[in-house]
Motif scaffolding. Sequence first.
Motif, mmCIF file in Angstrom:
data_model
loop_
_atom_site.group_PDB
_atom_site.id
_atom_site.type_symbol
_atom_site.label_atom_id
_atom_site.label_comp_id
_atom_site.label_asym_id
_atom_site.label_seq_id
_atom_site.Cartn_x
_atom_site.Cartn_y
_atom_site.Cartn_z
ATOM 1 N N ALA A 72 36.760 48.715 40.752
ATOM 2 C CA ALA A 72 35.777 47.834 41.540
ATOM 3 C C ALA A 72 36.056 46.527 41.053
ATOM 4 N N GLU A 73 36.115 46.304 39.537
ATOM 5 C CA GLU A 73 36.519 44.960 39.112
ATOM 6 C C GLU A 73 37.613 44.225 39.616
ATOM 7 N N GLY A 130 37.416 43.208 43.592
ATOM 8 C CA GLY A 130 36.307 42.386 43.659
ATOM 9 C C GLY A 130 34.963 43.177 44.488
ATOM 10 N N LEU A 131 34.903 44.368 44.340
ATOM 11 C CA LEU A 131 33.671 45.285 44.556
ATOM 12 C C LEU A 131 32.580 45.362 43.430
ATOM 13 N N PRO A 132 31.410 45.170 44.159
ATOM 14 C CA PRO A 132 30.295 45.230 43.195
ATOM 15 C C PRO A 132 30.173 46.764 42.331
ATOM 16 N N ARG A 187 40.439 44.844 49.169
ATOM 17 C CA ARG A 187 39.763 43.616 48.972
ATOM 18 C C ARG A 187 39.185 43.368 50.172
ATOM 19 N N ALA A 233 36.044 45.046 50.543
ATOM 20 C CA ALA A 233 34.967 44.502 49.627
ATOM 21 C C ALA A 233 34.462 43.068 50.357
ATOM 22 N N GLU A 234 35.463 42.233 50.806
ATOM 23 C CA GLU A 234 35.004 41.064 51.614
ATOM 24 C C GLU A 234 34.071 41.504 52.843
ATOM 25 N N ASP A 239 31.959 43.652 52.754
ATOM 26 C CA ASP A 239 30.773 44.320 52.232
ATOM 27 C C ASP A 239 30.634 45.773 52.309
ATOM 28 N N ARG A 266 32.678 36.328 39.821
ATOM 29 C CA ARG A 266 32.592 37.627 39.646
ATOM 30 C C ARG A 266 33.585 38.509 40.031
ATOM 31 N N ASP A 267 34.288 39.226 39.123
ATOM 32 C CA ASP A 267 35.218 40.319 39.294
ATOM 33 C C ASP A 267 36.361 39.784 40.316
ATOM 34 N N ARG A 289 36.233 37.243 41.979
ATOM 35 C CA ARG A 289 35.735 36.722 43.309
ATOM 36 C C ARG A 289 35.060 35.410 43.014
ATOM 37 N N SER A 329 32.246 33.682 54.217
ATOM 38 C CA SER A 329 31.664 35.145 54.245
ATOM 39 C C SER A 329 30.873 35.566 53.068
ATOM 40 N N PRO A 331 28.524 39.785 48.390
ATOM 41 C CA PRO A 331 28.213 41.385 48.819
ATOM 42 C C PRO A 331 26.409 41.390 48.629
ATOM 43 N N TRP A 382 24.983 42.098 45.186
ATOM 44 C CA TRP A 382 24.819 40.850 44.177
ATOM 45 C C TRP A 382 24.010 39.783 44.689
#
Lengths: 294, 585
Positions: free
Chosen positions: A45-46, A49-51, A221, A224-225, A227, B541-542, B544, B572, B575, B578
Amino acid sequence: MGVSPFDTPPVVPLWRTALKRGAGGSIPHIAATARTLRGDPAAYAEVCGLPASPMLPVCFPDMLCRGLQLAVLTDPAFPVPLLGIVHVRQRIEQRRAIAADEPLSGHVWVEGHRPAQRGGELDMHTVVSNGEEALWHGVTTILSRDLPRLPEANEPEPKREPKPETPFQHQRSTAWTVPEDLGRRYAKVSGDVNPIHQYAWTAKLFGFKRAIAHGWWTLARCLAEMDVSSDTWPGVLSVDARFLSPVSLPSTVWFTSGPMDDTVDGVTGTTSGFALRSSGKLALTGTVTQTIAR
Amino acid sequence: MQLPVTLCPIPLPPPEQQVARNAAFAAEGEARNRYHLPSGLASPSPVGYRKRLALTQEEAASAAALLALEPPSAFVDGAAPTEAELFEEAALGVLSARQSTNFRGQRQVTLGPEDSAAIAGILRAAGAPALDNARYTHVALTRPYRTPFTFLLTFVGHSAWTSPFGVLNRAWQKKFAHADDIPTIGYLQHLHVGIWADAVERAALIASGGARRAHVVLAPFADRGRQPAIERLIGLDDAAIAEGWRVAFVAQVGAVAEASPLSPELCRKVGANLLAFRSERIQPGVNAEEKAPPQYQTRQDMDVPQALTEMAGRAGYNAFCRWTGVDRESAKRLLLLERIDVLTPTGKERLRAVRSHLEDVTDTLVRRLPLWVDLPTGRALSRNALRGKKAFALAGQRIYVGGLCKPEIEAAGLSFAHAVRAFGAAASRSALVCELAGCIDLPEGCDLLSGICLMAGPVNQNDIGKSFYGGRDLLADAFTGRDPTSLLVWTLKAKTVADPIGNEEQLMNASQKGALVDLRPGPADVAALRIAGQNIPMRQRDGRVNSERAFADVGNFVRDAAGNDIPGNVGSAWPETWRSERPWA
């Protein structure tokens, strides 16, 4: 035809994939299974770029089965050399969100191929289950120039028409930088150490000007963008993506996404389109469909 | 102390003069220029290319409360802020406060409730007012103002024979003693702090939809230099201190019992508008260049109403009273405002005199630049100085030249540095009157009805003349016998077409230079949250960084006539997982 059973997915050394030779001919049914799948979704996830989440990222189950996929592709019965194959399309159907601590098993298989414009395409199926039901099904379409292409495609390729604009209203439109070390960072969590993703000089050995991003990272990614995650969508989630050109490392990529329509086959849900451009070209385009039930 | 401000609508010009920018993308093969839409925006900034949104007269009447906000008297229990709220508050504060966005000079560390209680104790111990129960506290940091313009100044004002030594000495003093070439450059830092402080009061209210307010403590920090207790609390390291970073103000934020003057919906709309306001330099038919499209070439029959000009003054006095604590009559006496009504014969004559004076200073500056630095750079320095002539041409229907008289300020018991900060707040609040009024009943087909350009450039140029060539202050004629120091000029313009979008691109595109206002930084560049003893950069973060535009839900993004977006401009959203986190909960 054969099924290789494993307790956990095997680690296939790089040299086996590099030296894999193909005898030609049609692709028989080759399968591999693993009773237990393990991975580190937090690290994954890191890098994508994912929470952080108690649920598995949508693309992560494929990575859990990477060893099984390589076992299938390096099976002596698999008639295609692995050097030069290209990941051209990916479909995913996640039946429901998968908890990170859920016991999972994996099943990967290939069988047959179809002629296409630039070679032959084969589908590699990856299914992740919890012992009772299939939770995640991925279909990875691979292009190989060593497989027979469409008869009419033996003619020189016609000049391509410009690709149409992606057919969705932009709800998101942004750019981000893909760093030079991304391939190495992703390799650490995925185990995919293909040299074309590592350094510019290793990529040059295989005909690329620079290293290129892993297709799976690019897709993850993008999701992730948008969401798109198991946290935000517990229902059925379908992804259909086409890889059109590579993303060089480093580079700035331009991402757009937006809604396409509100119903899917008469079932309540939403479909969003997305597109990623790199160096002025479409690198990845696709759709994500979220439905309550099928 | 503060009086209510009324936002007056701007009368429309005749229908045929109601024109807008209507920028389009450059066609394939066409050379792009400043009148074309940018080809894209790759930026972590929360701002983006935005357009103004129409406000009804009722909405404007509510929004006018922002121009006379009194600080809260107490905080009550309330919900902890979400990360998204903190982001939008920073977007309206440190990241975009008008003319205060030189991110090289401003940073912010935000403390959680426990550290907020600790800093309240530090403030009280120092005799500064502080409130209990703050949910979080921004510690604003500032450092001396340094830009390419201040670099150029190093070479100005030396005699022909000693210039190499003079330049070296000045460069040394600047680098290690944070000295300024001319006084008004030193004041710029304070002006920016004042503008920022004033913006933070509005930002807290708007970003929370009216639920929270900011209690900004500004006065104790103008002259005190180091603040070791606060520096320790925010983890300011020695390197930053050596670079000149100092505490500029402390803003406590918390929930308040009183009802918000703005509804949550209006907060969104005003927030989106605040991110759309830009300096408007072009007056159609007056100072547009020849190659500009037709809508910039024709004069528009419209004016900034007298009533609005007076309200702009009132808002300025409001801010000066708010930040210095002086009564209104004292504010009127101490705040030196010269108004030039350009459409009157006297105003025209005065404007010509100001322009001529500034041009003389520029010519002298260029003539006396040391050749040993100008020639090797292909006369880049003198060409850059000459470009300033255009910027200092001062186009607009009403112009305020403002300043302070140092002896009078000190006689009133005020610190001059603090008064300069209050002056910055006064000028920006005054300007905001004109910008908000320019949105009232904004018709389709018009970008705005009035705008402003708030400038320090003309007074800096004047100060060069004062400091090195024996010139007089810009306000010397208007305030004879009072030793004025002019600090800012703001021009009020009534017009319907916004400046070329290329001007905005200079502020936002990292590949273009923008010396003064800088809207490029993302939250991670200037804002940090202090969590568990660590300063965590906001929205990094991560791998991004932020790509969300604040108040994006309002949708006031610049598009072409067919509704096509500028790639990357809409941004955009961060998330949701977050965004909805409560950092100190």
